[in-house]
Design an enzyme around this catalytic site. Structure first.
Site, PDB file in Angstrom:
ATOM      1  N   GLU A  16     -12.108  22.146  24.355  1.00 52.99           N
ATOM      2  CA  GLU A  16     -11.137  21.260  25.018  1.00 52.99           C
ATOM      3  C   GLU A  16     -11.583  19.801  24.905  1.00 52.99           C
ATOM      4  OE1 GLU A  16      -8.489  20.556  26.494  1.00 52.99           O
ATOM      5  OE2 GLU A  16      -7.488  22.365  27.198  1.00 52.99           O
ATOM      6  N   ARG A  96     -11.442  24.915  39.764  1.00 47.94           N
ATOM      7  CA  ARG A  96     -12.283  24.196  38.806  1.00 47.94           C
ATOM      8  C   ARG A  96     -11.551  23.009  38.239  1.00 47.94           C
ATOM      9  NH1 ARG A  96     -10.765  24.692  33.490  1.00 47.94           N
ATOM     10  NH2 ARG A  96      -9.828  26.643  32.721  1.00 47.94           N
ATOM     11  N   ASN A  98     -10.100  20.666  35.185  1.00 47.88           N
ATOM     12  CA  ASN A  98      -9.486  20.873  33.876  1.00 47.88           C
ATOM     13  C   ASN A  98      -9.368  19.514  33.197  1.00 47.88           C
ATOM     14  OD1 ASN A  98      -8.691  23.086  32.218  1.00 47.88           O
ATOM     15  ND2 ASN A  98      -6.574  22.407  32.345  1.00 47.88           N
ATOM     16  N   GLU A 117      -5.453  30.993  38.301  1.00 49.30           N
ATOM     17  CA  GLU A 117      -4.211  30.328  37.891  1.00 49.30           C
ATOM     18  C   GLU A 117      -3.085  30.559  38.903  1.00 49.30           C
ATOM     19  OE1 GLU A 117      -3.172  30.830  33.764  1.00 49.30           O
ATOM     20  OE2 GLU A 117      -5.274  30.816  33.126  1.00 49.30           O
ATOM     21  N   ASN A 144      -2.916  19.735  32.997  1.00 51.99           N
ATOM     22  CA  ASN A 144      -3.360  19.619  31.618  1.00 51.99           C
ATOM     23  C   ASN A 144      -3.104  18.222  31.067  1.00 51.99           C
ATOM     24  OD1 ASN A 144      -4.842  21.266  29.789  1.00 51.99           O
ATOM     25  ND2 ASN A 144      -3.517  22.975  30.332  1.00 51.99           N
ATOM     26  N   ASP A 192      -0.394  22.234  26.199  1.00 50.30           N
ATOM     27  CA  ASP A 192      -1.749  22.104  26.724  1.00 50.30           C
ATOM     28  C   ASP A 192      -2.127  20.620  26.707  1.00 50.30           C
ATOM     29  OD1 ASP A 192      -4.524  22.484  27.310  1.00 50.30           O
ATOM     30  OD2 ASP A 192      -4.484  24.470  26.426  1.00 50.30           O
TER      31      ASP A 192
END
Length: 281
Positions: A16, A96, A98, A117, A144, A192
């Site tokens: 990522e 967490r 992202n 999620e 995202n 994303d």
């Protein structure tokens, strides 16, 4: 189809956050679940890997050197000498970090999500250089891609399960007037990470779509880069002239991942990126 190349062959569980660091002439990228921060110098080929103490969602350059990190339990600062300190410590069980992005004013817009999620379990927060935090969006599921138009007047944002890239008006007071820019059709994957180029077009990686798409500012699809890695996670322009599109990929959750799943890919001369602001903290 535009030809891609393999910049770094790897097996990242959840690659990522590609980010060009002009101060070092290298690309930063992450393995969120592997808790690793990678650098890659495209001129020399030199690579480094640093293990992080927690799952890491983003790493961005700081104006004075070092990095700002979006970690599981909050946002921290990595100094040039490698020492670490928390800037905003806010642990939430089951949640967490992202993706994150630096706004035109030098603040960090940091996203979170639940490990399971769960709908509405994430947030998007603005973290100032002094550590002051303000929740900008709640009721987010998987926070995202975030990016700004070349003139800084629009902000683009992805909450992945919505299948949309949304756009807001943006100024010093914050964001308002949320509306969809595009909606990804059924079967094409989920939006994303994203980046905005010098023409104001939005490039978005498609998780379970094996592609990166470029949309014009009015939401028209005008380019598709097809990739063999189904879990395409994020994209960013890098290289000395910001003309090469770097793409991160993931292998987590795949029964039979492609050999390149988890690698860092690059499409040379894909377009022209925008210089990204550094975090003012």
């Amino acid at each position: 189809m535009t030809a891609y190349e393999v910049a770094v062959a790897a097996e990242a569980a959840l690659g990522e956050g590609p980010t060009w660091d002009p101060a070092t002439g290298s690309l930063l990228w992450l393995d969120i679940l592997g808790m690793r921060l990678h650098t890659y110098d495209p001129v020399t080929g030199r690579r480094t890997v640093r293990t992080t103490p927690q799952h890491i969602g983003a790493a961005k350059p700081r104006a004075g050197g070092g990095l700002v990190l979006n970690l599981r339990d909050g946002v921290g600062l990595l100094e040039p000498d490698g020492t670490f300190r928390w800037l905003h410590h806010e642990p939430v069980p089951g949640r967490r970090a992202n993706d994150a992005a630096v706004a035109p004013d030098g603040s960090l817009w940091a996203g979170t999500m639940r490990y399971d999620e769960a709908a509405g379990g994430g947030t998007l927060s603005r973290i100032a250089g002094d550590g002051t935090a303000r929740t900008v969006l709640d009721d987010v599921t998987v926070s995202n891609g975030t990016g700004w138009s070349p003139d800084g007047r629009l902000m683009y944002y992805v909450d992945t399960p919505t299948r949309r890239v949304d756009v807001f008006d943006y100024d010093a007071e914050g964001i308002r007037d949320r509306r969809p820019l595009v909606e990804i059709e059924e079967g094409a994957g989920y939006p994303d990470g994203l980046t905005v180029d010098a023409d104001g077009c939005v490039w978005v990686a498609l998780w379970d779509g094996g592609a990166v798409r470029r949309y014009t500012p009015d939401g028209t699809l005008d380019r598709v880069i097809s990739l063999p890695t189904p879990r395409t996670t994020a994209c960013a322009f890098g290289g000395p002239a910001l003309t090469d599109l770097y793409i991160t990929t993931a292998r987590t959750g795949l029964d039979a991942p492609h050999p390149l799943s988890g690698s860092l890919l690059v499409v040379p001369n894909a377009g022209k990126g925008l210089p990204q602001p550094a975090f003012e903290g």
